[in-house]
Design an enzyme around this catalytic site. Structure first.
Site, PDB file in Angstrom:
ATOM      1  N   ASP A  12      -1.585  34.505 -17.061  1.00 53.64           N
ATOM      2  CA  ASP A  12      -0.942  34.446 -15.743  1.00 53.64           C
ATOM      3  C   ASP A  12      -0.446  35.801 -15.229  1.00 53.64           C
ATOM      4  O   ASP A  12       0.588  35.877 -14.561  1.00 53.64           O
ATOM      5  CB  ASP A  12       0.240  33.454 -15.767  1.00 53.64           C
ATOM      6  CG  ASP A  12      -0.217  32.014 -15.932  1.00 53.64           C
ATOM      7  OD1 ASP A  12      -1.330  31.697 -15.474  1.00 53.64           O
ATOM      8  OD2 ASP A  12       0.534  31.224 -16.531  1.00 53.64           O
ATOM      9  N   VAL A  13      -1.185  36.853 -15.518  1.00 52.69           N
ATOM     10  CA  VAL A  13      -0.831  38.159 -14.951  1.00 52.69           C
ATOM     11  C   VAL A  13      -1.696  38.501 -13.739  1.00 52.69           C
ATOM     12  O   VAL A  13      -1.481  39.530 -13.099  1.00 52.69           O
ATOM     13  CB  VAL A  13      -0.935  39.291 -16.002  1.00 52.69           C
ATOM     14  CG1 VAL A  13       0.102  39.108 -17.096  1.00 52.69           C
ATOM     15  CG2 VAL A  13      -2.342  39.386 -16.574  1.00 52.69           C
ATOM     16  N   THR A  16      -7.792  37.020 -12.604  1.00 52.04           N
ATOM     17  CA  THR A  16      -8.803  36.521 -11.667  1.00 52.04           C
ATOM     18  C   THR A  16      -8.631  37.157 -10.296  1.00 52.04           C
ATOM     19  O   THR A  16      -9.625  37.507  -9.633  1.00 52.04           O
ATOM     20  CB  THR A  16      -8.723  34.983 -11.561  1.00 52.04           C
ATOM     21  OG1 THR A  16      -8.968  34.409 -12.847  1.00 52.04           O
ATOM     22  CG2 THR A  16      -9.750  34.461 -10.568  1.00 52.04           C
ATOM     23  N   LYS A  37     -16.950  35.037 -16.403  1.00 50.95           N
ATOM     24  CA  LYS A  37     -15.829  34.511 -17.183  1.00 50.95           C
ATOM     25  C   LYS A  37     -16.412  33.834 -18.425  1.00 50.95           C
ATOM     26  O   LYS A  37     -16.864  32.699 -18.366  1.00 50.95           O
ATOM     27  CB  LYS A  37     -15.037  33.500 -16.348  1.00 50.95           C
ATOM     28  CG  LYS A  37     -13.812  32.918 -17.052  1.00 50.95           C
ATOM     29  CD  LYS A  37     -12.627  33.843 -16.968  1.00 50.95           C
ATOM     30  CE  LYS A  37     -11.380  33.188 -17.543  1.00 50.95           C
ATOM     31  NZ  LYS A  37     -10.174  34.000 -17.355  1.00 50.95           N
ATOM     32  N   GLU A 115     -14.314  38.915 -17.176  1.00 53.80           N
ATOM     33  CA  GLU A 115     -12.879  38.617 -17.140  1.00 53.80           C
ATOM     34  C   GLU A 115     -12.436  37.934 -18.421  1.00 53.80           C
ATOM     35  O   GLU A 115     -13.002  36.913 -18.828  1.00 53.80           O
ATOM     36  CB  GLU A 115     -12.530  37.724 -15.946  1.00 53.80           C
ATOM     37  CG  GLU A 115     -11.030  37.465 -15.860  1.00 53.80           C
ATOM     38  CD  GLU A 115     -10.649  36.388 -14.861  1.00 53.80           C
ATOM     39  OE1 GLU A 115      -9.524  35.859 -14.975  1.00 53.80           O
ATOM     40  OE2 GLU A 115     -11.464  36.073 -13.972  1.00 53.80           O
ATOM     41  N   GLY A 118      -6.465  34.863 -21.203  1.00 61.32           N
ATOM     42  CA  GLY A 118      -5.209  35.143 -21.883  1.00 61.32           C
ATOM     43  C   GLY A 118      -5.065  36.619 -22.192  1.00 61.32           C
ATOM     44  O   GLY A 118      -5.508  37.485 -21.437  1.00 61.32           O
TER      45      GLY A 118
END
Length: 226
Positions: A12-13, A16, A37, A115, A118
Site C-alpha cells: 500500500d505505498v 500500481t 504484474k 511491478e 508487497g
C-alpha cells in the site's frame, strides 16, 4: 529503452499508481510499453463485477492497447501474501515461469515495467524461502523503489536500499509517494536523502493519474536511461 521493476518498501505505498504513471510517461515518448504484474492478489467485487485493481488500472489508463494476457501470470482472489494466497488455492508460484514471461515480453516491447507485490522480502512459496527479491535478482533488471513519507519510512526505505545493494541490484531511484507536506514527512525525506546517492522524486498526496499528463516529473529518473 531499458526494462525495470517498480517495487515497494511495503504494501500500500502506491506501486500500481507509480507503475501506471511511468507507463503513460513512456508511452507519450512514443515507446511500446507493457506493465507486468507477476503475481497479484485480492480480487475486487463491485456490483457483480470482479476484477483485480492493479491490472485493471493498467488497462484503464494506458494510452496504447494492452494485451490482457501479457499483464499478469498469477492471480489469487484472497487478499494475502502471495505464498499464502497461492497455498489457499492449491497452487505454487514458480519463479522460472515468471522469469520466462519477463524474457518473452522483453522481445516484444521497448519497455517492460515489472511491478512487485508487497515489499522486497514477500514470500512466493509456502515450502521454500523463495521471495520476490530472489526473482528480481534473477531477472537482472534494475529497480525503482516506491516509499511513503510517513512515520517508519526511514527504517523501511534504508533497509530496502541496503538489501538491494547487498544483492547487486541496480537502484535507479526512489519515488516518495503520498506526501502530505507535514514537517515530519519533509524531515523523513530529507533524512533518507542524506543516506543515499540516487535520484529521488516526491509525489504529493491526492494526485490523479491524469493530473500528470502535462508534467515531466520523471525526467530526473530518465537520466539513468530507463
Amino acid at each position: 529503452m531499458q526494462h525495470f521493476w517498480v517495487v515497494g518498501t511495503d504494501t500500500d505505498v502506491g506501486k500500481t499508481f507509480i507503475t501506471t504513471l511511468f507507463m503513460r510517461y513512456l508511452q507519450k515518448q512514443g515507446h511500446k510499453v507493457i506493465p507486468y504484474k507477476p503475481v497479484q492478489t485480492g480480487e475486487v467485487s463491485d456490483k457483480g463485477r470482479y476484477y483485480y485493481h492493479d491490472t485493471t488500472s493498467y488497462s484503464d489508463y494506458s494510452l496504447q492497447p494492452l494485451a490482457k494476457e501479457a499483464l499478469n501470470t498469477y492471480s489469487f482472489s484472497i487478499p494475502a501474501s502471495p505464498h499464502y494466497a497461492a497455498e489457499l488455492e492449491g497452487e505454487t508460484i514458480k519463479e522460472d515461469r515468471l522469469l520466462k514471461a519477463i524474457d518473452m515480453l522483453k522481445l516484444d516491447y521497448d519497455t517492460v515495467i515489472c511491478e512487485g507485490a508487497g515489499g522486497l522480502y514477500v514470500p512466493l512459496q509456502s515450502d521454500t524461502t523463495l521471495t520476490l527479491l530472489d526473482v528480481i535478482q534473477q531477472s537482472a533488471l534494475p529497480v525503482i523503489l516506491v516509499a511513503n513519507t510517513k512515520l517508519g519510512t526511514i527504517n523501511h526505505t534504508l533497509l530496502s536500499v541496503e538489501v538491494l545493494k547487498a544483492r547487486n541490484i541496480d537502484l535507479l531511484g526512489i519515488v516518495f509517494n503520498q506526501f502530505e507536506q507535514s514537517a515530519l514527512e519533509k524531515n523523513n525525506v530529507d533524512t533518507i536523502r542524506r543516506f543515499i546517492a540516487v535520484p529521488t522524486l516526491v509525489i504529493e498526496a491526492n494526485r490523479t493519474i491524469e493530473s500528470f499528463d502535462d508534467e515531466s516529473v520523471f525526467e530526473r529518473l530518465m537520466t539513468h536511461d530507463i
